[in-house]
Write a protein that holds these residues in place. Structure first.
Motif, PDB file in Angstrom:
ATOM      1  N   UNK A  92      76.300   5.900  -2.327  1.00 42.03           N
ATOM      2  CA  UNK A  92      77.189   6.206  -3.463  1.00 42.03           C
ATOM      3  C   UNK A  92      76.365   6.656  -4.669  1.00 42.03           C
ATOM      4  N   UNK A  93      75.228   5.989  -4.896  1.00 42.42           N
ATOM      5  CA  UNK A  93      74.370   6.367  -6.027  1.00 42.42           C
ATOM      6  C   UNK A  93      73.868   7.805  -5.875  1.00 42.42           C
ATOM      7  N   UNK A  94      73.457   8.171  -4.641  1.00 43.95           N
ATOM      8  CA  UNK A  94      72.976   9.547  -4.409  1.00 43.95           C
ATOM      9  C   UNK A  94      74.096  10.554  -4.655  1.00 43.95           C
ATOM     10  N   UNK A  95      75.303  10.245  -4.157  1.00 44.74           N
ATOM     11  CA  UNK A  95      76.432  11.177  -4.336  1.00 44.74           C
ATOM     12  C   UNK A  95      76.765  11.310  -5.818  1.00 44.74           C
ATOM     13  N   UNK A  96      76.799  10.186  -6.541  1.00 45.67           N
ATOM     14  CA  UNK A  96      77.120  10.228  -7.976  1.00 45.67           C
ATOM     15  C   UNK A  96      76.052  10.981  -8.764  1.00 45.67           C
ATOM     16  N   UNK A 121      74.181  -8.268  -3.561  1.00 48.88           N
ATOM     17  CA  UNK A 121      73.091  -8.991  -4.215  1.00 48.88           C
ATOM     18  C   UNK A 121      72.740  -8.297  -5.529  1.00 48.88           C
ATOM     19  N   UNK A 122      71.932  -8.976  -6.333  1.00 50.50           N
ATOM     20  CA  UNK A 122      71.616  -8.479  -7.684  1.00 50.50           C
ATOM     21  C   UNK A 122      71.127  -7.034  -7.688  1.00 50.50           C
ATOM     22  N   UNK A 123      70.136  -6.709  -6.827  1.00 53.30           N
ATOM     23  CA  UNK A 123      69.553  -5.355  -6.905  1.00 53.30           C
ATOM     24  C   UNK A 123      70.584  -4.282  -6.564  1.00 53.30           C
ATOM     25  N   UNK A 124      71.492  -4.571  -5.608  1.00 52.38           N
ATOM     26  CA  UNK A 124      72.527  -3.586  -5.275  1.00 52.38           C
ATOM     27  C   UNK A 124      73.541  -3.448  -6.408  1.00 52.38           C
ATOM     28  N   UNK A 125      73.829  -4.560  -7.104  1.00 45.46           N
ATOM     29  CA  UNK A 125      74.721  -4.477  -8.282  1.00 45.46           C
ATOM     30  C   UNK A 125      74.114  -3.545  -9.327  1.00 45.46           C
ATOM     31  N   UNK A 126      72.794  -3.633  -9.502  1.00 44.01           N
ATOM     32  CA  UNK A 126      72.111  -2.767 -10.489  1.00 44.01           C
ATOM     33  C   UNK A 126      72.220  -1.288 -10.064  1.00 44.01           C
ATOM     34  N   UNK A 127      72.020  -1.028  -8.749  1.00 41.26           N
ATOM     35  CA  UNK A 127      72.158   0.361  -8.252  1.00 41.26           C
ATOM     36  C   UNK A 127      73.573   0.870  -8.480  1.00 41.26           C
ATOM     37  N   UNK A 128      74.546  -0.015  -8.243  1.00 38.94           N
ATOM     38  CA  UNK A 128      75.957   0.385  -8.383  1.00 38.94           C
ATOM     39  C   UNK A 128      76.242   0.772  -9.832  1.00 38.94           C
ATOM     40  N   UNK A 129      75.682   0.018 -10.768  1.00 42.68           N
ATOM     41  CA  UNK A 129      75.855   0.352 -12.195  1.00 42.68           C
ATOM     42  C   UNK A 129      75.196   1.703 -12.512  1.00 42.68           C
ATOM     43  N   UNK A 130      74.043   1.960 -11.900  1.00 41.39           N
ATOM     44  CA  UNK A 130      73.403   3.273 -12.113  1.00 41.39           C
ATOM     45  C   UNK A 130      74.290   4.392 -11.566  1.00 41.39           C
ATOM     46  N   UNK A 156      81.889  -4.071   2.366  1.00 44.34           N
ATOM     47  CA  UNK A 156      81.292  -4.839   3.459  1.00 44.34           C
ATOM     48  C   UNK A 156      79.887  -5.294   3.065  1.00 44.34           C
ATOM     49  N   UNK A 157      79.684  -6.614   2.874  1.00 47.61           N
ATOM     50  CA  UNK A 157      78.356  -7.080   2.435  1.00 47.61           C
ATOM     51  C   UNK A 157      77.233  -6.703   3.402  1.00 47.61           C
ATOM     52  N   UNK A 158      77.547  -6.529   4.691  1.00 41.63           N
ATOM     53  CA  UNK A 158      76.509  -6.173   5.671  1.00 41.63           C
ATOM     54  C   UNK A 158      76.020  -4.743   5.473  1.00 41.63           C
ATOM     55  N   UNK A 159      76.830  -3.915   4.791  1.00 38.60           N
ATOM     56  CA  UNK A 159      76.447  -2.512   4.553  1.00 38.60           C
ATOM     57  C   UNK A 159      76.016  -2.306   3.101  1.00 38.60           C
ATOM     58  N   UNK A 160      75.647  -3.393   2.455  1.00 40.28           N
ATOM     59  CA  UNK A 160      75.372  -3.364   1.016  1.00 40.28           C
ATOM     60  C   UNK A 160      74.360  -2.288   0.631  1.00 40.28           C
ATOM     61  N   UNK A 161      73.175  -2.339   1.243  1.00 33.08           N
ATOM     62  CA  UNK A 161      72.100  -1.415   0.829  1.00 33.08           C
ATOM     63  C   UNK A 161      72.486   0.026   1.134  1.00 33.08           C
ATOM     64  N   UNK A 162      72.979   0.283   2.345  1.00 31.84           N
ATOM     65  CA  UNK A 162      73.262   1.675   2.736  1.00 31.84           C
ATOM     66  C   UNK A 162      74.423   2.258   1.945  1.00 31.84           C
ATOM     67  N   UNK A 163      75.488   1.483   1.741  1.00 33.80           N
ATOM     68  CA  UNK A 163      76.670   2.039   1.056  1.00 33.80           C
ATOM     69  C   UNK A 163      76.391   2.267  -0.429  1.00 33.80           C
ATOM     70  N   UNK A 164      75.744   1.305  -1.081  1.00 40.04           N
ATOM     71  CA  UNK A 164      75.487   1.441  -2.527  1.00 40.04           C
ATOM     72  C   UNK A 164      74.488   2.572  -2.780  1.00 40.04           C
ATOM     73  N   UNK A 165      73.412   2.640  -1.967  1.00 42.62           N
ATOM     74  CA  UNK A 165      72.415   3.704  -2.210  1.00 42.62           C
ATOM     75  C   UNK A 165      73.031   5.075  -1.946  1.00 42.62           C
TER      76      UNK A 165
END
Length: 958
Positions: free
Chosen positions: A545-549, A577-586, A534-543
């Motif tokens: 997932x990053x914390x859990x990983x 967006x670009x910055x969330x893609x970078x977080x997802x890769x991390x 869901x693009x509207x939850x981009x920041x919260x969902x990606x950040x």
């Protein structure tokens, strides 16, 4: 003023009345901005010229327009306030009487001119008090109370009030030396006895019009900031409280009361403070009526008064145990203000004012000794539990319909307000402890399991927000309610973006807890993976997932395939967006780190392949802005993946639990190195086309820099290839990012004897290329110079024997450093100072360095002294002091000679210092070879002398 007039430039015109008037006309009415600027510059010179004493009085003639009169009054103020020492003492009296008569003339004239004249007389009074004009304020009052046939009583009264109002204001901004400020403050404090009775009389007179009363309240407000004893203000405060009933006087009365209560000194007058509490409590009815009628200004003003009394004096009032009920009533009044009905910032703007009060009250309660604290806690713990309920109610979102009607600015203010509430809840947890979490959990449980009526999403969201606020910063691992909360989360009916966001952030805040309770991961992970789409939850969902990983990576292998598949899907669909893609890769880097190498490689292959294919296609195209962005994006994804993909790193905390989870490192090449070797040729192709684009070069260097930092010695198979590529890159088009990567390699591999030769060759090559840039003129490349100096400093620190090489021109590097010290860019100068503080200690053990310092060290000293003397920003003097300290410590015999020779030059390093001051400075520096802090103090002192700032108000806080 016009350059064309008689061929005169503005600077050459005489400071006459006629020229000043022409310049003012040009400033106000000439449409040409350049002419305006010239006029303004000339007028500023005119204002400080000796002729200002003549033209100022003429400009105040009543036949002039107000703009001209205003300039005349301003010029007088400038001369009195800034050039007081130029005025002979025998002229004080005539100047005083002239100003009095001008103020009387303008009492019924232009208000802006009157105010400026009052400010000028105020400045005169402050400079003459207390010796030359002991009863200045009383004299002013008498002067204006004397009947004058020219000026009517009301105009005289307003002029006097204006003068009395600006006097304390002028004191606050005056340039009086510190010792004089103390004397004048005391004198003014004693003179309040001549002012306050007059103010009270004017406020209580039935026939005083509102505008006079407003001026009186403003005057009172101005005087209380002189630390007048609060007890002396009691009568006026009472009248000010009465004035709150008059809508025309309300704002001014609030300002006066708040200023009086907020003075630091006022806490000494506890009896007066206790008398004020009932007066504040009496405002509650007016407050309720204002809230009911939607009068935001009135509720805001009353709240400011209550908070000022509570926040500034909570400690003093808590200690008055006999009056605990009246203080508790004030606390409850502030609680009403915190929970004021309506949504911030649309329906009310008051509640945010109260938040700092709750911090102050809690701090004061917690600062009492244990036995007293227990008593206060009995009274105030229930109050703070009530506060939590109020805050969570205020944090609730409005209805969807209402929220959609808010402007983006209102939504942003509401977001910041919720962050402030979150911070307050976190702070309150320190007082209420685990019981607060239990309280929140019980409420949430009742809400989600109630069969009577479905809970509003706003109520659920606010309770979760409370949990999130605490769990984000407080260790909740030992809380017994978290398992229940994790169990409740899947039961939430998520039908709204704001609620979904808060669910995500709450899960993210509990990531550390999940690492200790991995059996619960499956309860929440599906929610997070679902939200990723869901693009509207981009920041919260990606950040999240990053914390859990990051926190739970050793427990995630069973879920890895699913996480990678969902992540790949959202990346391909370009949902984020670009910055969330970078977080997802991390996040994926953390996740893959815990898998067997074979699986890492397999996942990397499927994850990276689409991007490699895309990069190959882009590399074959002619460079243009759109494919540049795509290239930088792909290189960024790889950088971020390699930042966290580390098969050797273990959890920082080596507690018993995490020891079990450590992964055995398998033999063989590191997966990141395998991938880098596969794409190396492709990266070279990209570089060959984009070598002159600093952003692309930076993105390429970032991949290797992140990989080197993460892999450390596992990176060694790549050293030779990378060193060669960097050398070619830098030789063709020098870029700062290539130097930064070289520095990183010198830092990490300095002790790797077998692998260092390619880095040594690279170091020598980039040094030679950079020296040629210096020969051509380095001023256009401050970033390269900055990075070059950092590289040289790192080499001196980690591998000083690099400077023993015949291929390195140490003398040229030294001279480049001296030149770089004169750059205007502060970061470049700081990097250069670091280089010299690393170089000078090597004088003894690296002969080429010792030789160049012996031959050319005087040039270095000269450049350092030029910087201290005023050529460089004052913010850099500490760094220059470090070089002086290093010279003194490691080259003492040279320094004593050089200092003598260099400082003998007349006017060096500044014409403002005498030879005696320079000799003193030399002796001080040469004497101090141990205490670096003392050397910094000496250099600060000397730089102020050189800049003509020593002893001025301008550097009081320096």
């Amino acid at each position: 003023m016009d350059q064309g007039r008689g061929g005169q430039s503005p600077d050459s015109l005489d400071f006459t009345v006629e020229n000043v008037e022409k310049a003012l006309h040009q400033l106000y009415y000439d449409p040409n901005i350049e002419n305006k600027n010239l006029a303004q510059k000339w007028l500023m010179q005119a204002q400080v010229s000796p002729q200002a004493w003549q033209f100022s009085w003429v400009l105040l003639s009543l036949d002039k327009v107000p703009e001209i009169q205003y300039f005349g009054a301003s010029a007088l103020h400038t001369k009195i306030s800034r050039y007081w020492n130029d005025i002979p003492a025998e002229q004080y009296e005539s100047l005083k009487s002239q100003l009095f008569s001008q103020i009387a003339r303008f009492a019924s004239g232009s208000k802006i001119v009157l105010t400026r004249l009052c400010v000028a007389l105020a400045s005169l009074a402050l400079n003459m008090m207390p010796e030359a004009w002991p009863a200045a304020v009383s004299d002013m009052v008498k002067m204006f109370q004397t009947e004058s046939c020219d000026v009517d009583g009301r105009a005289r009264c307003l002029a006097l009030l204006e003068l009395l109002t600006v006097l304390p204001e002028e004191f606050q901004t005056s340039r009086l030396p510190q010792y004089r400020k103390g004397q004048v403050r005391n004198a003014l404090g004693q003179e309040s006895g001549a002012v306050f009775p007059l103010l009270q009389q004017l406020l209580q007179q039935q026939d005083s019009p509102s505008f006079i009363k407003q001026k009186v309240l403003k005057c009172f407000s101005s005087w209380v900031q002189l630390d007048v004893p609060l007890s002396d203000c009691e009568s006026l405060m009472q009248v000010a409280f009465s004035s709150l009933q008059d809508p025309e006087l309300f704002d001014t009365a609030v300002e006066a009361i708040v200023n009086a209560i907020s003075q630091p000194d006022s806490q000494r007058y506890v009896n007066t403070l206790l008398k004020l509490i009932p007066q504040v409590l009496q405002l509650q009815e007016q407050l309720r009526q204002a809230v009911q009628s939607g009068d935001m200004e009135t509720s805001h003003g009353i709240c400011r008064i209550a908070v000022a009394l509570g926040e500034n004096h909570s400690r003093a009032l808590l200690e008055q145990v006999d009056h605990w009920q009246s203080f508790l009533a004030l606390v409850n009044m502030i609680m009403f203000c915190t929970g004021i009905p309506g949504h911030y910032p649309v329906n009310e703007t008051t509640s945010s004012l109260t938040l700092t009060f709750w911090y102050s009250l809690q701090d004061d309660i917690m600062s009492f000794e244990a036995n007293k604290q227990v008593v206060y806690m009995q009274v105030y713990r229930p109050v703070y539990f009530q506060l939590v309920d109020v805050l969570l109610h205020k944090a609730q979102f409005p209805s969807d319909e209402e929220y959609s009607s808010w402007s983006s600015d209102e939504k942003e203010q509401f977001r910041i307000y919720r962050v402030d509430i979150s911070d307050t809840l976190m702070y309150v947890y320190e007082m209420l402890g685990a019981e607060l979490l239990s309280n929140l959990y019980d409420k949430l449980g009742r809400l989600l399991t109630s069969t009577e009526q479905p809970a509003s999403w706003q109520h659920t969201e606010a309770l979760l927000y409370g949990f999130q606020s605490i769990a984000e910063t407080i260790d909740v691992n030992y809380s017994d309610v978290i398992p229940g909360l994790i169990g409740l989360i899947p039961r939430i009916n998520i039908n709204n973006v704001q609620l979904a966001d808060t669910v995500m952030f709450t899960i993210g805040a509990l990531a550390e807890w999940l690492a200790d309770h991995p059996v619960m991961i499956n309860n929440v992970l599906p929610l997070v993976l679902h939200a990723l789409g869901n693009p509207e939850l981009s920041i919260s969902s990606v950040s999240t997932l990053k914390k859990i990983c990051r926190e739970c990576k050793y427990d995630l292998p069973p879920y890895a395939a699913n996480i990678v598949a969902v992540s790949q899907e959202v990346l391909i669909k370009q949902i984020h967006k670009t910055s969330q893609c970078m977080w997802l890769m991390q996040a994926l880097g953390f996740l893959l780190s815990a898998l067997p190498v074979e699986e890492i490689l397999r996942n990397l292959q499927s994850l990276i392949s689409p991007y490699i294919q895309q990069l190959e296609k882009l590399a074959s195209e002619t460079p243009n802005p759109s494919n540049k962005l795509a290239i930088i994006h792909i290189l960024g994804l790889l950088s971020n993946l390699f930042t966290t993909l580390d098969i050797t790193r273990h959890d920082d905390d080596s507690g018993e639990g995490s020891e079990v989870k450590k992964k055995l490192v398998e033999p063989g090449p590191n997966p990141v190195v395998v991938v880098l070797q596969q794409v190396f040729a492709l990266i070279q192709t990209v570089l060959s086309k984009w070598l002159n684009d600093s952003q692309v070069v930076e993105a390429v260097c970032a991949i290797f820099e992140k990989s080197v930092k993460t892999l450390l010695h596992d990176f060694t198979p790549m050293i030779s290839q990378l060193s060669e590529m960097l050398g070619q890159m830098y030789s063709t088009i020098p870029q700062a990012s290539a130097l930064d990567l070289t520095r990183q390699m010198v830092h990490i591999f300095a002790s790797e004897t077998d692998h260092f030769p390619p880095i040594k060759a690279l170091f020598q090559l980039v040094t030679t290329v950079t020296l040629s840039i210096f020969q051509q003129g380095p001023r256009d490349h401050p970033d390269i110079v900055d990075s070059f100096m950092q590289l040289q400093a790192q080499a001196l620190k980690r591998k000083p024997n690099l400077f023993l090489s015949e291929n390195l021109d140490v003398k040229a590097v030294f001279h480049c450093g001296v030149l770089s010290l004169k750059f205007p860019e502060a970061p470049t100068v700081k990097a250069t100072c670091l280089f010299f503080t690393e170089l000078l200690p090597r004088c003894g053990d690296v002969p080429p360095i010792g030789q160049v310092v012996h031959e050319d060290g005087k040039l270095l000293l000269q450049a350092v002294l030029e910087g201290i003397g005023g050529q460089s920003s004052r913010t850099l003097v500490d760094q220059f002091a470090e070089i002086l300290f290093a010279l003194n410590k490691h080259c003492f015999s040279y320094l004593s000679l050089w200092l003598k020779e260099v400082l003998q030059q007349p006017g060096f390093p500044s014409s403002r210092v005498t030879q005696e001051q320079k000799n003193t400075f030399t002796q001080q520096i040469l004497r101090e070879r141990v205490n670096k802090r003392r050397v910094k103090e000496m250099v600060k002192e000397f730089t102020l002398l050189c800049r003509g700032l020593h002893g001025t108000e301008y550097v009081a806080d320096y």
